[in-house]
Design a protein around this motif. Structure first.
Motif, PDB file in Angstrom:
ATOM      1  N   VAL A 142     -12.459  53.485  20.740  1.00 56.80           N
ATOM      2  CA  VAL A 142     -13.197  53.193  21.980  1.00 56.80           C
ATOM      3  C   VAL A 142     -12.375  52.275  22.874  1.00 56.80           C
ATOM      4  CG1 VAL A 142     -15.249  52.082  22.946  1.00 56.80           C
ATOM      5  CG2 VAL A 142     -15.459  53.549  20.931  1.00 56.80           C
ATOM      6  N   SER A 143     -11.780  51.247  22.282  1.00 61.62           N
ATOM      7  CA  SER A 143     -10.960  50.310  23.040  1.00 61.62           C
ATOM      8  C   SER A 143      -9.772  51.004  23.686  1.00 61.62           C
ATOM      9  CB  SER A 143     -10.469  49.188  22.117  1.00 61.62           C
ATOM     10  OG  SER A 143      -9.644  48.290  22.806  1.00 61.62           O
ATOM     11  N   ARG A 144      -9.131  51.890  22.941  1.00 63.43           N
ATOM     12  CA  ARG A 144      -7.983  52.620  23.503  1.00 63.43           C
ATOM     13  C   ARG A 144      -8.386  53.473  24.684  1.00 63.43           C
ATOM     14  NH1 ARG A 144      -5.583  57.632  23.495  1.00 63.43           N
ATOM     15  NH2 ARG A 144      -7.223  58.583  22.230  1.00 63.43           N
ATOM     16  N   ARG A 145      -9.476  54.213  24.508  1.00 65.65           N
ATOM     17  CA  ARG A 145      -9.907  55.122  25.582  1.00 65.65           C
ATOM     18  C   ARG A 145     -10.352  54.363  26.829  1.00 65.65           C
ATOM     19  NH1 ARG A 145     -13.052  57.724  21.537  1.00 65.65           N
ATOM     20  NH2 ARG A 145     -14.906  56.891  22.581  1.00 65.65           N
ATOM     21  N   GLU A 146     -11.002  53.237  26.629  1.00 68.02           N
ATOM     22  CA  GLU A 146     -11.596  52.507  27.764  1.00 68.02           C
ATOM     23  C   GLU A 146     -10.774  51.304  28.188  1.00 68.02           C
ATOM     24  OE1 GLU A 146     -15.675  51.688  26.832  1.00 68.02           O
ATOM     25  OE2 GLU A 146     -16.110  53.787  26.310  1.00 68.02           O
ATOM     26  N   ALA A 147      -9.673  51.025  27.506  1.00 67.40           N
ATOM     27  CA  ALA A 147      -8.754  49.944  27.856  1.00 67.40           C
ATOM     28  C   ALA A 147      -9.472  48.606  28.028  1.00 67.40           C
ATOM     29  CB  ALA A 147      -7.975  50.290  29.129  1.00 67.40           C
ATOM     30  N   ARG A 148     -10.243  48.246  26.985  1.00 74.83           N
ATOM     31  CA  ARG A 148     -10.985  46.984  27.038  1.00 74.83           C
ATOM     32  C   ARG A 148     -11.220  46.480  25.618  1.00 74.83           C
ATOM     33  NH1 ARG A 148     -16.336  47.506  25.522  1.00 74.83           N
ATOM     34  NH2 ARG A 148     -17.150  49.654  25.405  1.00 74.83           N
ATOM     35  N   PRO A 149     -11.459  45.167  25.480  1.00 75.02           N
ATOM     36  CA  PRO A 149     -11.845  44.659  24.165  1.00 75.02           C
ATOM     37  C   PRO A 149     -13.218  45.214  23.757  1.00 75.02           C
ATOM     38  CG  PRO A 149     -11.163  42.871  25.615  1.00 75.02           C
ATOM     39  CD  PRO A 149     -11.320  44.094  26.471  1.00 75.02           C
ATOM     40  N   VAL A 150     -13.416  45.448  22.453  1.00 80.00           N
ATOM     41  CA  VAL A 150     -14.681  46.021  21.956  1.00 80.00           C
ATOM     42  C   VAL A 150     -15.149  45.219  20.767  1.00 80.00           C
ATOM     43  CG1 VAL A 150     -15.720  48.059  20.877  1.00 80.00           C
ATOM     44  CG2 VAL A 150     -14.121  48.343  22.761  1.00 80.00           C
ATOM     45  N   ARG A 151     -16.383  44.792  20.810  1.00 81.42           N
ATOM     46  CA  ARG A 151     -16.999  44.113  19.663  1.00 81.42           C
ATOM     47  C   ARG A 151     -17.546  45.173  18.701  1.00 81.42           C
ATOM     48  NH1 ARG A 151     -17.954  38.986  19.447  1.00 81.42           N
ATOM     49  NH2 ARG A 151     -19.790  39.303  18.094  1.00 81.42           N
ATOM     50  N   LEU A 152     -17.328  44.954  17.413  1.00 77.85           N
ATOM     51  CA  LEU A 152     -17.809  45.925  16.431  1.00 77.85           C
ATOM     52  C   LEU A 152     -19.325  46.061  16.459  1.00 77.85           C
ATOM     53  CD1 LEU A 152     -14.861  45.816  15.332  1.00 77.85           C
ATOM     54  CD2 LEU A 152     -15.891  46.224  13.095  1.00 77.85           C
ATOM     55  N   ALA A 153     -20.015  44.987  16.785  1.00 74.01           N
ATOM     56  CA  ALA A 153     -21.472  45.035  16.842  1.00 74.01           C
ATOM     57  C   ALA A 153     -21.972  46.010  17.894  1.00 74.01           C
ATOM     58  CB  ALA A 153     -22.036  43.641  17.120  1.00 74.01           C
ATOM     59  N   ASP A 154     -21.101  46.375  18.842  1.00 72.13           N
ATOM     60  CA  ASP A 154     -21.522  47.282  19.913  1.00 72.13           C
ATOM     61  C   ASP A 154     -21.138  48.732  19.648  1.00 72.13           C
ATOM     62  OD1 ASP A 154     -22.457  45.070  21.318  1.00 72.13           O
ATOM     63  OD2 ASP A 154     -20.535  44.745  22.324  1.00 72.13           O
ATOM     64  N   VAL A 155     -20.575  49.009  18.469  1.00 77.09           N
ATOM     65  CA  VAL A 155     -20.122  50.362  18.134  1.00 77.09           C
ATOM     66  C   VAL A 155     -20.891  50.892  16.942  1.00 77.09           C
ATOM     67  CG1 VAL A 155     -18.172  51.778  17.385  1.00 77.09           C
ATOM     68  CG2 VAL A 155     -17.821  49.919  19.024  1.00 77.09           C
ATOM     69  N   GLY A 156     -21.523  52.038  17.091  1.00 77.76           N
ATOM     70  CA  GLY A 156     -22.168  52.706  15.960  1.00 77.76           C
ATOM     71  C   GLY A 156     -23.388  51.966  15.469  1.00 77.76           C
TER      72      GLY A 156
END
Length: 333
Positions: free
Chosen positions: A319-333
């Motif tokens: 997700v981070s690669r596609r959207e070029a942003r930091p991603v918190r694991l709590a917000d994924v899946g």
């Protein structure tokens, strides 16, 4: 113990040879979607061929299964093993996505069977020693971890669309290793990828090189890099940097590195060619651990939930690669 090997491809062929010398395995059955391939492998290693994969779960009389088939088939075979009451070892991943992984793990939980996931770095002597050094406090507070995974050559083009991509297929081993080494969880990731090699990576929506910055729940920083292009040889290392000392696993006389320093070590004469040869001893150890666990002689060293947690990190990186942003694991899946 009677063990069935599912899959007679690249990994399956090597696992067949390993299982024939694994303590506790008295009989080996080989099954594959292509019966002729199963028969050829069975003959080569002195095993019994199954006419179909389905026969393993109905009339082969086996006590456990080792799944080394294509990624897309893992979840279904794990489910069949669970419903048949058979302990199973499965190469990562459980499934290509989080939803499929969770569904398969629920089947295992409902059946009360054993599922061990194939993260062989947990059984490598260097990784084990590094873990002990970290856990013992010999390194002091570990503030930085650096992971490197470099393939000597790209996989076949037809492998990529089914692989899940560089983060899920390759770097998931680094993500599991970080959790296993430290006992900590990843809370946030920032990942990028690039394509300077063959066009089939872009065509598959994948990248041939990637880097990720991971933040652990205690503030430790982790960098993980991977590439499909490292002509010097196969390279896997993890560096643990602490306030007292620094340790590295994977730095031996076959690591494909050349020092630029005058008088420094030259390139190895026999660099590691691929992951199978590099981790041969670890593969043998993890299969032996599975047989012991399946016989009730030892606990499961790598339950299915460990595969889910590592995949969760890989998903966040994608997700981070596609959207070029930091991603918190709590917000994924």
């Amino acid at each position: 113990m009677r063990v069935a090997l599912l899959g007679a491809g690249r990994i399956g062929r090597r696992h067949a040879a390993r299982l024939t010398v694994t303590p506790g395995v008295a009989d080996l059955v080989v099954a594959d979607a292509e019966p002729r391939r199963a028969a050829a492998l069975a003959e080569a290693v002195g095993a019994r061929p199954a006419r179909t994969v389905g026969e393993v779960f109905t009339s082969a009389g086996v006590d456990a299964v080792v799944i080394a088939t294509a990624t897309a088939s893992h979840a279904a075979l794990i489910t069949r093993a669970a419903r048949a009451g058979l302990p199973a070892f499965c190469e990562k991943p459980v499934a290509p996505d989080l939803a499929g992984t969770i569904a398969a793990l629920r089947e295992v939980e409902a059946a009360g069977t054993l599922l061990q996931i194939g993260f062989q770095r947990r059984f490598d002597a260097g990784f084990l020693a590094a873990r002990e050094a970290l856990r013992s406090g010999a390194l002091g507070r570990v503030h930085t971890i650096r992971c490197v995974t470099s393939d000597a050559a790209p996989p076949p083009p037809d492998f990529l669309p089914l692989s899940g991509g560089l983060f899920r297929d390759c770097m998931v081993h680094d993500f599991d290793a970080v959790r296993w080494l430290t006992g900590r969880e990843v809370t946030e990731v920032y990942a990028r990828g690039s394509n300077g090699g063959a066009a089939f990576f872009r065509e598959a929506g994948d990248v041939d090189t990637a880097a990720a910055l991971l933040l652990l729940d205690d503030g430790t920083l982790v960098t993980a890099t991977a590439t499909r292009y490292n002509g010097a040889g196969y390279d896997v290392r993890v560096e643990l940097s602490g306030e007292r000392d620094q340790w590295v696993a994977g730095l031996d006389d076959r690591a494909p590195l050349t020092s630029a320093e005058p008088g420094g070590p030259a390139a190895p004469r026999r660099p590691w060619p691929d992951f199978q040869e590099r981790f041969e001893d670890a593969f043998r150890a993890e299969l032996a651990a599975f047989v012991r666990a399946a016989r009730g002689l030892a606990p499961n060293p790598c339950p299915g939930a460990e595969g889910l947690r590592a995949l969760h990190i890989a998903e966040a990186c994608e997700v981070s690669r596609r959207e070029a942003r930091p991603v918190r694991l709590a917000d994924v899946g």
